[in-house]
Design an enzyme around this catalytic site. Structure first.
Site, PDB file in Angstrom:
ATOM      1  N   GLU A  79       6.382   2.038  31.504  1.00 55.26           N
ATOM      2  CA  GLU A  79       7.064   2.881  30.739  1.00 55.26           C
ATOM      3  C   GLU A  79       5.972   3.414  29.502  1.00 55.26           C
ATOM      4  OE1 GLU A  79      10.084   0.931  28.676  1.00 55.26           O
ATOM      5  OE2 GLU A  79      10.883   0.023  30.819  1.00 55.26           O
ATOM      6  N   LYS A 135       5.000   4.345  26.086  1.00 55.96           N
ATOM      7  CA  LYS A 135       4.945   3.558  24.836  1.00 55.96           C
ATOM      8  C   LYS A 135       5.208   4.530  23.850  1.00 55.96           C
ATOM      9  CE  LYS A 135       3.497  -0.469  21.936  1.00 55.96           C
ATOM     10  NZ  LYS A 135       3.519   0.233  20.594  1.00 55.96           N
ATOM     11  N   ASP A 154       5.522   6.369  20.214  1.00 57.49           N
ATOM     12  CA  ASP A 154       5.295   6.272  18.853  1.00 57.49           C
ATOM     13  C   ASP A 154       6.397   6.723  18.146  1.00 57.49           C
ATOM     14  OD1 ASP A 154       3.633   5.463  17.021  1.00 57.49           O
ATOM     15  OD2 ASP A 154       2.163   7.002  17.201  1.00 57.49           O
ATOM     16  N   TYR A 188      15.536   1.617  25.806  1.00 58.49           N
ATOM     17  CA  TYR A 188      14.429   1.007  26.916  1.00 58.49           C
ATOM     18  C   TYR A 188      14.616  -0.418  27.067  1.00 58.49           C
ATOM     19  CZ  TYR A 188      11.986   0.381  22.577  1.00 58.49           C
ATOM     20  OH  TYR A 188      11.400   0.148  21.290  1.00 58.49           O
ATOM     21  N   LYS A 241      -2.717   0.093  25.499  1.00 57.01           N
ATOM     22  CA  LYS A 241      -3.068   1.023  24.432  1.00 57.01           C
ATOM     23  C   LYS A 241      -4.056   2.187  24.821  1.00 57.01           C
ATOM     24  CE  LYS A 241      -0.802  -0.209  20.859  1.00 57.01           C
ATOM     25  NZ  LYS A 241      -1.385  -0.367  19.546  1.00 57.01           N
ATOM     26  N   CYS A 256     -15.621  -2.661 -12.884  1.00 52.53           N
ATOM     27  CA  CYS A 256     -14.304  -2.184 -12.040  1.00 52.53           C
ATOM     28  C   CYS A 256     -13.921  -0.622 -12.621  1.00 52.53           C
ATOM     29  CB  CYS A 256     -13.183  -3.020 -12.616  1.00 52.53           C
ATOM     30  SG  CYS A 256     -11.499  -2.288 -12.044  1.00 52.53           S
ATOM     31  N   CYS A 259     -10.455  -0.753 -14.920  1.00 53.85           N
ATOM     32  CA  CYS A 259     -10.601  -1.441 -16.277  1.00 53.85           C
ATOM     33  C   CYS A 259     -11.706  -1.733 -16.764  1.00 53.85           C
ATOM     34  CB  CYS A 259      -9.674  -2.597 -15.972  1.00 53.85           C
ATOM     35  SG  CYS A 259     -10.401  -3.936 -15.148  1.00 53.85           S
ATOM     36  N   CYS A 311     -13.032  -7.061  -8.971  1.00 53.29           N
ATOM     37  CA  CYS A 311     -12.874  -7.111 -10.292  1.00 53.29           C
ATOM     38  C   CYS A 311     -12.406  -8.435 -10.860  1.00 53.29           C
ATOM     39  CB  CYS A 311     -11.665  -6.075 -10.529  1.00 53.29           C
ATOM     40  SG  CYS A 311     -11.248  -5.896 -12.319  1.00 53.29           S
ATOM     41  N   CYS A 318      -6.458  -5.835 -15.757  1.00 59.73           N
ATOM     42  CA  CYS A 318      -6.905  -4.508 -14.534  1.00 59.73           C
ATOM     43  C   CYS A 318      -5.451  -3.823 -14.314  1.00 59.73           C
ATOM     44  CB  CYS A 318      -7.745  -5.031 -13.397  1.00 59.73           C
ATOM     45  SG  CYS A 318      -7.876  -3.672 -12.321  1.00 59.73           S
TER      46      CYS A 318
HETATM   47  S1  IVH Z   1      10.016  -2.821  24.747  1.00 57.21           S
HETATM   48  C1  IVH Z   1       9.649  -7.301  23.769  1.00 57.21           C
HETATM   49  N1  IVH Z   1       9.543  -0.575  25.703  1.00 57.21           N
HETATM   50  O1  IVH Z   1       6.676  -0.981  20.802  1.00 57.21           O
HETATM   51  C2  IVH Z   1       9.926  -5.927  24.137  1.00 57.21           C
HETATM   52  N2  IVH Z   1       9.095  -1.072  23.186  1.00 57.21           N
HETATM   53  O2  IVH Z   1       5.176  -3.341  20.135  1.00 57.21           O
HETATM   54  C3  IVH Z   1       9.431  -4.997  23.148  1.00 57.21           C
HETATM   55  N3  IVH Z   1       7.965   0.835  22.017  1.00 57.21           N
HETATM   56  O3  IVH Z   1       8.690  -2.572  18.463  1.00 57.21           O
HETATM   57  C4  IVH Z   1      10.000  -3.646  23.398  1.00 57.21           C
HETATM   58  N4  IVH Z   1       7.968   2.352  23.688  1.00 57.21           N
HETATM   59  O4  IVH Z   1       9.171   0.086  18.919  1.00 57.21           O
HETATM   60  C5  IVH Z   1       9.222  -1.311  24.547  1.00 57.21           C
HETATM   61  N5  IVH Z   1       9.068   1.629  26.359  1.00 57.21           N
HETATM   62  C6  IVH Z   1       9.000   0.685  25.253  1.00 57.21           C
HETATM   63  C7  IVH Z   1       8.261   1.105  24.074  1.00 57.21           C
HETATM   64  C8  IVH Z   1       8.337   0.073  23.054  1.00 57.21           C
HETATM   65  C9  IVH Z   1       7.966   2.037  22.378  1.00 57.21           C
HETATM   66  C10 IVH Z   1       7.941   0.180  20.605  1.00 57.21           C
HETATM   67  C11 IVH Z   1       8.860  -0.718  19.859  1.00 57.21           C
HETATM   68  C12 IVH Z   1       8.557  -2.068  19.766  1.00 57.21           C
HETATM   69  C13 IVH Z   1       6.965  -2.061  19.888  1.00 57.21           C
HETATM   70  C14 IVH Z   1       6.326  -3.167  20.464  1.00 57.21           C
END
Ligand code: IVH
Length: 673
Positions: A116, A118, A120, A228, A317, A410, A413, A428, A434
């Protein structure tokens, strides 16, 4: 007056039709009627409800935007913790993840994964009871979040009532709320045209929007959500695979991501990764990678969890995005613990849709390593939420450039700077003299994961310290209306709100309080472990470094920092003052109240099959045992895992009690661990 049956029937029909079209429009992006037709249905329902107020139910589509603004957000304890994910940065990392999963599952079979995007955005939990949305909460620290129901109700893709049937009677659905990029850019364009301040990025704007106290403001920002996963499930069952649950959620009217795919093995994940990287520029939301989840729930269950992350899922990532710009200057900031940090001031540049003007440089060694001079062109990178950093020099300014020099004293201060022999960090020496350190300590104390005092942010703390009204966090609680109103641009109403927020923040939790103290090296998770282990503040204050090291995650360095912190007179005075002002928490239920293994020393040796040795150690400590690395006459029990060697022999030689893994697991189970 009773509502005529035909009116009641028509209202129900209209609600169903509106919910259905809402779902087609907001979740499936496939409207079946024109906006005008939809508006007409909506108006008809509103009119009926106006004539017959008894018809209005909280889950009616006319009731998305509720009444008066809230005073603040309640805390919500998550019955099933909201975890985070471990990260993978390469194909190799994903292959390692798969290898570990295979080993644990003890199977050479193909593993199917759901992949899926991820997103943001902001993780949110939705609770449906008998199909009606009864509560929405933020993730918070994973165990406690905030009740943001009023705001989430305004998100049109979140159904107030589930469609269809067959859903469990209590179902917690989790997902990501985000600001669609087109809506975000349109909003910023309108703000710019009106000469107003624009928002920096969609993620923070979405987070801020969900924490608006007035839901009418939230309703104006067009947030949406992708679901999700599920959390709590009671009174019903779900299908046996994650991908099937996603399908079921979709059928119940929840918005799920159409880009999701089920693939086979790490190689399948790689294929999806490349596809997603390709698709990324065309998506209407920001993503920072993909989430890979073992599809079969039975397998997920067998894989289980580490402390904060599941073993059945990982986030892969995307590489951080980079850009080149000019280093205009280096300034030095003073942190909470006095650390002097160089910060790069850059010619503004866009990275991943965000304008970057500053980047961290960590310390002087880093500057030397990079060979930085002011005037250089530098490559900077930003990855997700992480503060941008300077990666390398792209083109040196050479002799035209100016070397970066550490200030003599510093910058805040004027106190002398000092550097411990084994540290790269310069600090410092001013301590609480400070101003910068004081400000940072107070700001941290009030911050969201600490005492969470709404309205007490960087600006106010700056004003309060400058005006000499506040020296330590405890002074916040002695502030008066007059003092607050004496500050520039502080209206009586805001001052009143701040005083009310200060008052309500006094009822806190022990982990938050410990975290709020700002002890060097004690983050949120260590604070939680300390709270759990000691159960209250008094024993923690009295603990020596040796006792502190019995706490999971606390090694000798951290233990010493904690001990030193509590021994310092000014810290002790601040803590006493905080308690005197009424800052308090409910007793922490220690996992096991009577420490059944108190006074015992256990040694773990060999490999355990069901958990890592660290996990076993943490659990033994929760039961009150000391866990040692070496066997001696003082050892109470030795747990021998697979291929245990010399320690086991020594234990046998000393005639100590020896247990196997099964006995250990039984012990944990009998104490609910
Ligand atoms: S699953 C244990 N699915 O990523 C399962 N998370 O680092 C955890 N996130 O806090 C979540 N897209 O905010 C899942 N398709 C997706 C996601 C997702 C974004 C975020 C979510 C979570 C963080 C995990």
């Amino acid at each position: 007056m009773a509502v005529p049956a035909d009116v009641e029937r028509r209202a129900a029909e209209l609600r169903d039709a509106i919910n259905h079209h809402n779902h087609l429009y907001h979740s499936l992006d496939a409207p079946a009627v024109s906006d005008a037709e939809f508006d007409q249905l909506f108006r008809e329902l509103k009119d009926l409800e106006a004539d017959h107020p008894q018809l209005v139910t909280p889950d009616s589509p006319t009731q998305r935007v509720g009444g008066a603004p809230l005073e603040g957000f309640e805390q919500v304890a998550h019955e099933v913790p909201m975890l985070s994910l471990d990260n993978a940065f390469s194909t190799d990392d994903v292959e390692d993840f798969e290898r570990r999963a295979r080993q644990r599952l003890d199977s050479g079979d193909v593993i199917e994964y759901t992949c899926e995007p991820k997103i943001d955005g902001v993780a949110v939990s939705l609770l449906y009871e008998d199909g009606v949305l009864t509560r929405a909460a933020t993730r918070g620290d994973g165990s406690t979040g905030e009740n943001i129901t009023m705001n989430v109700r305004t998100i049109e893709s979140v159904p107030l009532r589930l469609l269809g049937s067959g859903y469990p009677s209590r179902l917690e659905v989790r997902g990501e709320v985000y600001f669609p990029l087109d809506a975000f850019h349109a909003m910023n364009a309108a703000l710019e045209a009106a000469g107003e301040k624009t928002f920096a990025n969609p993620r923070n704007t979405a987070a801020g929007t969900l924490r608006q106290l007035d839901p009418r403001l939230t309703a104006k920002r067009k947030l949406t959500m992708f679901c999700y996963s599920v959390g709590l499930v009671e009174g019903g069952t779900l299908p046996g695979r994650h991908s099937e649950v996603l399908d079921a959620l979709g059928e119940w009217g929840l918005r799920t991501n159409p880009v999701v795919e089920v693939v086979e093995g790490a190689a399948g994940c790689d294929g999806y990764y490349n596809k997603l990287l390709d698709l990324r520029p065309r998506l209407n939301y920001e993503i920072d990678g993909l989430v890979i989840k073992v599809d079969d729930f039975a397998r997920q269950q067998r894989l289980g969890f580490l402390t904060r992350t599941p073993r059945w899922a990982i986030a892969r990532k995307f590489p951080a995005e980079q850009a080149t710009t000019r280093l205009d200057d280096v300034e030095f900031q003073v942190g909470r613990t006095g650390a002097i940090t160089p910060v790069a001031r850059l010619a503004p540049v866009q990275v991943a849709g965000v304008t970057i003007r500053n980047a961290t440089l960590h310390n002087m060694d880093e500057i030397a390593r990079l060979g930085l001079r002011i005037g250089d062109d530098v490559v900077i990178q930003r990855a997700g939420d992480v503060i941008p950093k300077v990666v390398r020099v792209a083109r040196s300014a050479g002799d035209q450039g100016q070397p970066v020099a550490l200030p003599e004293a510093c910058p805040d201060c004027g106190s002398e700077l000092m550097k411990a022999e084994d540290e790269v960090i310069v600090r410092c020496s001013g301590g609480l003299v400070c101003g910068a350190q004081r400000k940072e300590a107070i700001r941290h104390f009030a911050s969201r994961l600490a005492l969470d005092i709404e309205g007490v942010g960087e600006k106010l703390v700056e004003q309060l310290v400058e005006a000499g009204l506040v020296e330590t966090a405890a002074d916040l609680f002695a502030l008066t209306m007059e003092e607050l109103c004496s500050l520039e641009r502080m209206a009586e109403k805001s001052a009143g709100n701040i005083l009310a927020n200060l008052e309500s923040s006094k009822a806190t939790t022990l982990p938050r309080f410990i975290f709020a103290l700002g002890i060097s090296e004690v983050g949120e998770s260590t604070a939680r472990n300390l709270a759990q282990y000691f159960g209250d503040l008094a024993p923690l204050r009295d603990a020596d470094a040796e006792a502190l090291q019995q706490v999971p995650d606390v090694g000798p360095i951290v233990a010493e920092k904690i001990e030193t912190f509590f021994r310092q007179a000014n810290n002790a005075a601040t803590i006493d003052a905080l308690l005197a002002h009424g800052v308090a928490w409910e007793a922490v239920g220690q996992a096991v109240p009577h420490d059944p293994l108190a006074d015992q020393t256990w040694v773990l040796t060999g490999t355990l099959a069901a958990m890592s040795r660290d996990e076993a150690k943490a659990k033994l400590q929760q039961l009150g045992a000391k866990v040692s690395g070496s066997v001696s006459r003082k050892t109470t029990v030795v747990v021998a895992g697979d291929s245990a060697g010399s320690k086991l022999m020594k234990a046998q030689g000393l005639g100590l009690e020896i247990k196997d893994e099964a006995a250990l697991l039984e012990l944990f189970e009998s104490h609910g661990l």
